[in-house]
Design a protein around this motif. Sequence first.
Motif, short mmCIF file in Angstrom:
data_model
loop_
_atom_site.label_atom_id
_atom_site.label_comp_id
_atom_site.label_asym_id
_atom_site.label_seq_id
_atom_site.Cartn_x
_atom_site.Cartn_y
_atom_site.Cartn_z
N SER B 307 0.83 -1.19 0.00
CA SER B 307 0.00 0.00 0.00
C SER B 307 0.88 1.26 0.00
O SER B 307 0.59 2.23 -0.71
CB SER B 307 -0.90 -0.06 1.23
OG SER B 307 -1.21 1.22 1.66
N GLN B 311 0.85 4.19 -2.70
CA GLN B 311 0.58 5.59 -2.36
C GLN B 311 1.72 6.51 -2.79
O GLN B 311 1.51 7.64 -3.22
CB GLN B 311 0.34 5.75 -0.85
CG GLN B 311 -0.87 5.00 -0.33
CD GLN B 311 -2.16 5.52 -0.95
OE1 GLN B 311 -2.42 6.71 -0.99
NE2 GLN B 311 -2.97 4.61 -1.46
N TYR B 314 1.22 7.34 -6.20
CA TYR B 314 0.28 8.45 -6.34
C TYR B 314 1.00 9.79 -6.26
O TYR B 314 0.75 10.71 -7.04
CB TYR B 314 -0.73 8.43 -5.19
CG TYR B 314 -2.02 7.70 -5.52
CD1 TYR B 314 -2.91 8.24 -6.43
CD2 TYR B 314 -2.33 6.51 -4.89
CE1 TYR B 314 -4.10 7.58 -6.71
CE2 TYR B 314 -3.50 5.84 -5.17
CZ TYR B 314 -4.38 6.38 -6.09
OH TYR B 314 -5.54 5.74 -6.37
N HIS B 330 -0.28 15.10 -0.34
CA HIS B 330 -0.50 13.68 -0.09
C HIS B 330 0.64 13.10 0.74
O HIS B 330 0.41 12.24 1.59
CB HIS B 330 -0.64 12.92 -1.41
CG HIS B 330 -1.30 11.58 -1.25
ND1 HIS B 330 -2.55 11.42 -0.70
CD2 HIS B 330 -0.86 10.32 -1.52
CE1 HIS B 330 -2.85 10.13 -0.66
NE2 HIS B 330 -1.84 9.44 -1.15
N HIS B 334 -0.37 11.30 4.03
CA HIS B 334 0.04 9.89 4.04
C HIS B 334 0.96 9.60 5.22
O HIS B 334 0.85 8.55 5.85
CB HIS B 334 0.73 9.56 2.72
CG HIS B 334 1.27 8.16 2.65
ND1 HIS B 334 2.61 7.87 2.83
CD2 HIS B 334 0.66 6.98 2.44
CE1 HIS B 334 2.78 6.57 2.73
NE2 HIS B 334 1.62 6.00 2.49
N LYS B 338 -0.54 6.65 7.29
CA LYS B 338 0.18 5.39 7.13
C LYS B 338 0.96 5.04 8.39
O LYS B 338 1.04 3.88 8.78
CB LYS B 338 1.10 5.46 5.91
CG LYS B 338 1.77 4.14 5.50
CD LYS B 338 0.83 2.97 5.37
CE LYS B 338 -0.11 2.99 4.18
NZ LYS B 338 0.55 2.92 2.90
N ILE B 381 -7.06 6.44 4.22
CA ILE B 381 -6.30 6.04 3.03
C ILE B 381 -7.24 5.68 1.88
O ILE B 381 -6.91 5.88 0.71
CB ILE B 381 -5.33 4.87 3.35
CG1 ILE B 381 -4.32 4.71 2.22
CG2 ILE B 381 -6.05 3.58 3.59
CD1 ILE B 381 -3.27 3.68 2.49
N GLY B 389 -7.20 11.76 3.70
CA GLY B 389 -6.83 11.15 2.43
C GLY B 389 -7.76 11.56 1.30
O GLY B 389 -7.37 11.64 0.14
N LYS B 393 -6.05 12.95 -2.06
CA LYS B 393 -6.17 12.10 -3.23
C LYS B 393 -6.95 12.82 -4.32
O LYS B 393 -6.64 12.70 -5.52
CB LYS B 393 -6.85 10.78 -2.85
CG LYS B 393 -6.56 9.68 -3.82
CD LYS B 393 -7.04 8.34 -3.31
CE LYS B 393 -6.03 7.67 -2.43
NZ LYS B 393 -6.45 6.33 -2.00
N THR B 419 -7.41 0.26 -3.52
CA THR B 419 -6.92 0.68 -2.21
C THR B 419 -8.00 0.46 -1.16
O THR B 419 -7.76 -0.14 -0.10
CB THR B 419 -6.52 2.17 -2.23
OG1 THR B 419 -5.63 2.39 -3.31
CG2 THR B 419 -5.87 2.57 -0.94
#
Lengths: 496, 618
Positions: B307, B311, B314, B330, B334, B338, B381, B389, B393, B419
Amino acid sequence: MTLEKLLSYDWGIMAPEFTILIVATLLSLMDLFMPNKTSRKPLALLGIAGVIIAIVFSVLQIGTEPTSILFDTYRFDAFALAFKLLFLVATGLILLLAIDYEGEREWEFRGEFFYLLLTALLGAMMMASSADLITLFVGLELLSISSYILAGIRKNNLHSNEAAFKYVVNGGIATAITLFGMSYIYGLTGSTNLYEISEALTNPAVEQNAFLLVMAFVMLLVGLAFKIAAAPFHMWAPDVYQGSATPVTAFLSVVSKSAGFALILKMFLITFLSVQGWHNAIILELQPYIAVIAGVTMVVGNVVALRQRNIKRMFAYSSIAHAGYVLVPFVSLSLLVFKMTWFYLLAYLLMNIGAFAVIQFVTEKERSEDFTAFSGLYKRAPWVAVMMAVFILSLAGLPFTAGFIGKFGIFMSSLGTGHYVLASVMIATTVISYVYYFNILVQIFFRKGEVDRLLPSIGLLIVMIICGAGTIFFGIYPGAAYDFFQEFDMNELFIK
Amino acid sequence: MNPIIWLIPVLPLLSFVLLLLFGRRLKEASAVVGSLLTLGSLILSVVVFMGQWGGASVKQTAEWLAIGDTVLTVGYEINPLNALMLVIVSFVSFLIQVYSKGYMHDDDRFPVFFAYLGLFTFAMLGLVISPNLLQLYIFWELVGVGSFLLIGYYFYKSEAREAAKKAFIMTRIGDVGLFIGIILLFWQVGSFELDAIFDAVTAGDISQGWITLTAILIFVGAIGKSGQFPLHTWLPDAMEGPTPVSALIHAATMVAAGVYLVAAMFPLFEASEAALTTVAVVGGFTAIFAATIGLAQADIKRVLAYSTVSQLGYMMLALGSSGYVAGIFHLTTHAFFKALLFLAAGSVIHAVHTQNIHEMGGLWKKMKWTAPLFLIGAMAISGVPLLSGFFSKDEILAATYADGRFGLFWIAVIATFLTAFYMFRLFFLVFTGESQGKVKKVQESPGVMVFPMVVLGILAVIAGYINTPVTPILDDYLAQNPYLEIHHHESYWWIPIVATVVSLFGIFMAWLVYAKKKVKRLSEASPDFHFILLNKYFIDETYDYSFVKGTRGFSYFWYYIDRFVVEGVIQLVTGAVGWISKTSSKAHNGQVQLYGSVAFAGMAVLLLIVAWLGGYLT
């Protein structure tokens, strides 16, 4: 030569050499008159004292005008002094290693080891200072012959015998080739003095025979490539390094090799450049050969090291690879050559002697030269393990170590002069070298070994501390070494 | 020299040195020393960060080394971007150290662990404030060393040793690219200083070809560090390290260094369309590629690792689509969610002593704190509306669309679905259903571990509000960089809706598949799920044939590509080196005759070439 003439020379310039000569003679006499069963270790202390006095003399000489004596065969200049200082410091550290070396039975009653080390040093110093093919050769042979005996000094050890035998045979081949090359040069130019040879090169009669001259220099290069263990003339090195006593291995891989580099620099740069400046046709023609030898040496040294289990053999290949790195600056012809080479040799001196101190410590305690002898070292002797990590990281060329600065400088100089292939080979082989260097680190930090604590003896500890501190200091503040080097005006080399 | 700034990295270094020297005596008090010193860095970072609002960039350098005419310098530079990074790094590092006090309790080498954390934090902070590429590279390597030590912390496990080695060597491959890029830039510009390079780029002193080449080489370094395809394989293996390490290094900070590098060098990337496209394509591909692999993993940390890779993809996609702010945004959100997910996973592992999600289950009631916090992380996420997120995103999707990269846009949308699906697969398998584990008496983790998770949980919820379409705080803040033109793309009202629908659909599918037993029970109790009940069979079948088999096949496909093609190429290279090594070490067989012959042959070849090239033979 009249006595008057002899006395008129400025003998003061040879003070460091005389010091070493006198101490070596004293040691041999003392060894002769000492009772059989008395430990010879104090002799090493005297040797170290001699080396320190020689270092003091050399430091006092910094800034002295270039002088030559003995009909211009022996020359004092900044180049010679800068390299002599390296040899002296390295030999001093190696003598410290030698005190604590536990050889075979009755080892401690053998004194020749210490004074042979000094005569070899004397040979190296002569090589740095000679301005004549004859004195150069005498220096080279003094170093070589002392080294042959040193390699075989553990006379009850089969490996040591083998090492000495191979060294003599291969050294003989090298000497023959070198002499053959020198004879051509003399034949073509009619002189053995490097500066006169340089002048003769502009003579039309010599220029017409330029191809013979190139041949002669290629042969000379081959002969000297033996001394620095560059491929494909390196094959003796692994066997000799493995079979010799560890302090001898350290000496061969540091002092003997640095002396080889000093000689190559001197011979090629004086003869080609002192009259004609930096753009000489012949040296430009020779450049690709040096580049090829450098590339092949880096590849062979690093790749073959991958498969070695014997730690000394692995370091032999590592030392071959480093010879390849040091050859790289030769292809970038400018005054930077001296700075880069000198700094790299300084860094190499510190990290390699330091690593050999740890190797000597571990192989003696474990009675094994296999690299698994290092397993669990971090638990058993944490500080020694950390030091070894510093040396290895420096050899691998990671930041914050002198090795990184050295490699970085060489890399930049080769890129700056447009030798991209050589620079790429250097990077690629450096990456390969991480594998075997990190294998040792994995053994030290990540493997379990014996559990008892190990303590290094005082001599080894001093060597490790000096080398470790130096490696880190010059890695963080290389300016100190560079500033010191600025004291030496390398242009002196080209002034007759 | 402003002591506030240079003390930021020095404090963790001090912690490293102190703990190395006195760790044995301090024992568990090491955690206090480490945490307090890092807290010091955090406070100073916040002060510096505050100063950057409306303040000018600060730069201080001193001469370090002169080679020829080139003067190399060391020093520090503070600009809006790295001030933000300073706060993120020191903040997460501080929380992780607090958490580790509980997690690493009873470990024999407790002080060593905190010493390593100090070293790593020092390197990371030093990297961030570097004003020139050479200094940045040095710290970049040091970060790698810190990561190597921490991954291999459980060195008695052979997997950990292998993983540490792999991580180091794989990232080094990327570093070589970075190094060459730096050297080429130096060669073109004559300086390592970032502002000198940007000036040269702006002034057009470097040709387009060189800009593209150097930008891509620098990106290769970022690929290695940020685990982008094809140099990502080390990151999942790196999960052999202790879980707090995974949270700090392999989720929030070090792997983000690659993204930071691209962002810090953004003026260079911006000058080359080809470089931007490379970044966007690699990022977009990694995003979906890693997400599919994440579907098939059984180890809770490996799912999170893939993951993370996804990310980071991304973020790269955002940067490659000129979405500078979106990428940094992000990166920030993140880092929080995360790290939260990893810490919550660590808390679960701490409680049930396994990492296999099929041996967990039913932990919702037993872990009163961890479970809801994990849920918050999973929602953040997945892009559930109003959590952090969602906003970041959204920015990335909008930036990709605005940049006209429609293919990558839809890939990113699909990755959003995946995701949400794999995160909630994890959630349902771990926290709902019946307990499958051997440990029956599950206990919630101690307060010292819960506290950092709560803080991160709050941030995972609110961090998104620093840059909503209504409150573009981050936009304005980052726009202070003089070398950057921040593109203000129009906002698309439909993108958030599509993203929301897609992610909710993903969650929904996960729920159907992994919590379906609960569906049955719920359906009896609540008529709201009648519709689902009716279609249960149908969806189950459809899912089984199209979705599970399909995606699983797809997932395995990429997994095998990963294992055999990517690793195969790597094997080939190492194999070739090994073969040369073997053959030539055989040649060193101890025969002196051979040695002499080789030397003579070598000389003969050299002389022949001399004669031939010199034309003396004819």
